[in-house]
Design a protein around this motif. Structure first.
Motif, mmCIF file in Angstrom:
data_model
loop_
_atom_site.group_PDB
_atom_site.id
_atom_site.type_symbol
_atom_site.label_atom_id
_atom_site.label_comp_id
_atom_site.label_asym_id
_atom_site.label_seq_id
_atom_site.Cartn_x
_atom_site.Cartn_y
_atom_site.Cartn_z
ATOM 1 N N GLU A 12 1.231 -2.053 -6.739
ATOM 2 C CA GLU A 12 0.943 -1.196 -5.587
ATOM 3 C C GLU A 12 1.974 -0.075 -5.478
ATOM 4 N N ARG A 13 3.222 -0.403 -5.779
ATOM 5 C CA ARG A 13 4.252 0.635 -5.745
ATOM 6 C C ARG A 13 3.979 1.693 -6.811
ATOM 7 N N HIS A 28 3.202 -6.297 -5.799
ATOM 8 C CA HIS A 28 4.028 -5.232 -5.211
ATOM 9 C C HIS A 28 4.322 -4.153 -6.252
ATOM 10 N N CYS A 56 -6.272 -7.396 1.313
ATOM 11 C CA CYS A 56 -4.873 -7.160 0.972
ATOM 12 C C CYS A 56 -4.239 -8.482 0.542
ATOM 13 N N HIS A 91 7.656 -6.413 1.303
ATOM 14 C CA HIS A 91 6.655 -5.468 0.791
ATOM 15 C C HIS A 91 6.176 -4.541 1.893
ATOM 16 N N ARG A 105 -9.626 1.247 -3.917
ATOM 17 C CA ARG A 105 -9.476 -0.204 -4.077
ATOM 18 C C ARG A 105 -10.490 -0.961 -3.231
ATOM 19 N N ILE A 128 -6.110 3.806 -1.791
ATOM 20 C CA ILE A 128 -6.458 2.608 -1.028
ATOM 21 C C ILE A 128 -7.971 2.516 -0.847
#
Length: 202
Positions: free
Chosen positions: A71-72, A68, A108, A131, A99, A96
């Motif tokens: 990703e944040r 998290h 994910c 999340h 990735r 995204i």
């Protein structure tokens, strides 16, 4: 640091355990990987493991929190680097898409974990929901600035496009999936930008 000051630096052993968990849990799944393997690959003792993580669930929660955090950071960077909400949303989508085309992409991490922890009362499942709520709230806040009246539905649409791309990227040509995802986001933003323009012209 003086003798009286506590050493607040992260433990090297804890970092190795967490890095190992991130790599293996993401690549192979959570239930299939035991504590013994994490200990062996991180090159720590069993006592060291349990000093940092009293149970495997504690390690799993730390794993999800670290993913998290990463990703944040990616999302925050995309927003900070782009002046308009529409450009920020496109930048998030671009990150995204990048990735999905990565050689180590395995979907994910949170959707993968949700499939392994369907019990809504389990702390791991609750971490997953937290999340996803953060991500939806972040996208909604940007969509409000694009077109307030349709922000909620547009944000959910964005998240569904993202979820579909994350799943499809493991099954089909990642480059094609990424391109399709980006075109979908561009179309979504175009529709909502035009709605905003039409409303302003009235």
């Amino acid at each position: 640091m003086t003798r009286d000051e506590p050493d607040t630096r992260p433990s090297e052993a804890r970092r190795r355990l967490l890095d190992t968990a991130i790599r293996i849990f993401y690549a192979e799944g959570i239930h299939s990987v035991g504590v013994d393997r994490i200990i062996a690959e991180a090159k720590v003792t069993r006592a060291t493991f349990y000093r940092h993580f009293p149970s495997k669930d504690d390690l799993i929660l730390a794993y999800l929190r670290e993913v998290h955090r990463m990703e944040r950071g990616m999302v925050d960077a995309a927003i900070t680097a782009n002046p308009s909400p529409a450009e920020s949303l496109l930048a998030v989508a671009g990150a995204i898409a990048d990735r999905i085309t990565s050689p180590v992409f395995r979907g994910c991490a949170f959707l993968n974990a949700a499939a392994e922890y369907p019990d809504t009362d389990h702390p791991v499942h609750q971490e997953i929901i937290a999340h996803r709520e953060w991500f939806l709230d972040t996208i909604t806040a940007l969509m409000v600035q694009v077109h307030e009246e349709t922000a909620d539905s547009a944000a959910r649409h964005f998240v569904m496009l993202r979820d579909g791309a994350m799943a499809a990227g493991c099954l089909f040509d990642p480059a094609l999936v990424s391109e399709t995802f980006l075109r979908g986001v561009e179309g979504l933003l175009r529709v909502n930008t035009e709605r905003q323009s039409a409303g302003s012209a009235r």
